[in-house]
Design an enzyme around this catalytic site. Sequence first.
Site, PDB file in Angstrom:
ATOM      1  N   THR A  17       0.808  -1.219   0.000  1.00 14.81           N
ATOM      2  CA  THR A  17       0.000   0.000   0.000  1.00 14.81           C
ATOM      3  C   THR A  17       0.844   1.273   0.000  1.00 14.81           C
ATOM      4  O   THR A  17       2.035   1.261   0.307  1.00 14.81           O
ATOM      5  CB  THR A  17      -0.931   0.036   1.230  1.00 14.81           C
ATOM      6  OG1 THR A  17      -0.148   0.126   2.415  1.00 14.81           O
ATOM      7  CG2 THR A  17      -1.822  -1.196   1.288  1.00 14.81           C
ATOM      8  N   ASP A  18       0.140   2.361  -0.320  1.00 15.29           N
ATOM      9  CA  ASP A  18       0.764   3.674  -0.215  1.00 15.29           C
ATOM     10  C   ASP A  18       0.480   4.221   1.185  1.00 15.29           C
ATOM     11  O   ASP A  18      -0.078   3.532   2.034  1.00 15.29           O
ATOM     12  CB  ASP A  18       0.256   4.613  -1.319  1.00 15.29           C
ATOM     13  CG  ASP A  18      -1.251   4.835  -1.287  1.00 15.29           C
ATOM     14  OD1 ASP A  18      -1.892   4.575  -0.236  1.00 15.29           O
ATOM     15  OD2 ASP A  18      -1.799   5.262  -2.318  1.00 15.29           O
ATOM     16  N   VAL A  19       0.820   5.461   1.427  1.00 17.79           N
ATOM     17  CA  VAL A  19       0.674   6.057   2.756  1.00 17.79           C
ATOM     18  C   VAL A  19      -0.790   6.122   3.206  1.00 17.79           C
ATOM     19  O   VAL A  19      -1.078   6.128   4.392  1.00 17.79           O
ATOM     20  CB  VAL A  19       1.358   7.449   2.802  1.00 17.79           C
ATOM     21  CG1 VAL A  19       0.574   8.469   1.986  1.00 17.79           C
ATOM     22  CG2 VAL A  19       1.545   7.919   4.230  1.00 17.79           C
ATOM     23  N   GLY A  21      -2.896   3.728   2.744  1.00 24.04           N
ATOM     24  CA  GLY A  21      -3.377   2.377   2.975  1.00 24.04           C
ATOM     25  C   GLY A  21      -4.083   1.760   1.772  1.00 24.04           C
ATOM     26  O   GLY A  21      -4.747   0.732   1.894  1.00 24.04           O
ATOM     27  N   VAL A  22      -3.940   2.377   0.606  1.00 30.13           N
ATOM     28  CA  VAL A  22      -4.544   1.885  -0.634  1.00 30.13           C
ATOM     29  C   VAL A  22      -3.456   1.168  -1.435  1.00 30.13           C
ATOM     30  O   VAL A  22      -2.306   1.621  -1.472  1.00 30.13           O
ATOM     31  CB  VAL A  22      -5.141   3.055  -1.453  1.00 30.13           C
ATOM     32  CG1 VAL A  22      -5.633   2.595  -2.815  1.00 30.13           C
ATOM     33  CG2 VAL A  22      -6.262   3.722  -0.661  1.00 30.13           C
TER      34      VAL A  22
END
Length: 139
Positions: A17-19, A21-22
């Site tokens: 994930t990215d920052v 949370g995706v």
Amino acid sequence: MNQREFIWPVRVYYEDTDVAGVVFYANYLRFYERGRTEWLRSLGWEQDILIDKGLAFAVAHVDAKYLLPARFNDKLLVKTRIASVRRTSLVFEQEIVTDDEQQLVVNKATIRVACVDMKTMKPAAMPDYLKEEIARDWC
């Protein structure tokens, strides 16, 4: 076309994930790779065995559609179907869906992989026995 499909479960890890949370967009390609690798393994073929024979599969083209975000800790299913078998390539139709009753489509892609000669890294004919097995059971 036969609609037989291979299904492989994946869970979204923090590293996917990215920052926010995706799932980072490129990581869907990793999930698809796992689906194709496990599909091949289910046929009794390990990629390292093919490499020892001087062949490998390399992604030549991807057309992906991002439909819904997947998030940290989601349980997903990677569905893999064969769209076509050619002399030197396979075309896969893959999709990632939520692992629940709804099975919402998160992402879908058409991915063409080429069989390549490991020495020259140029397209090479798939071995007949592999091509025939795939065509017989999956197309």
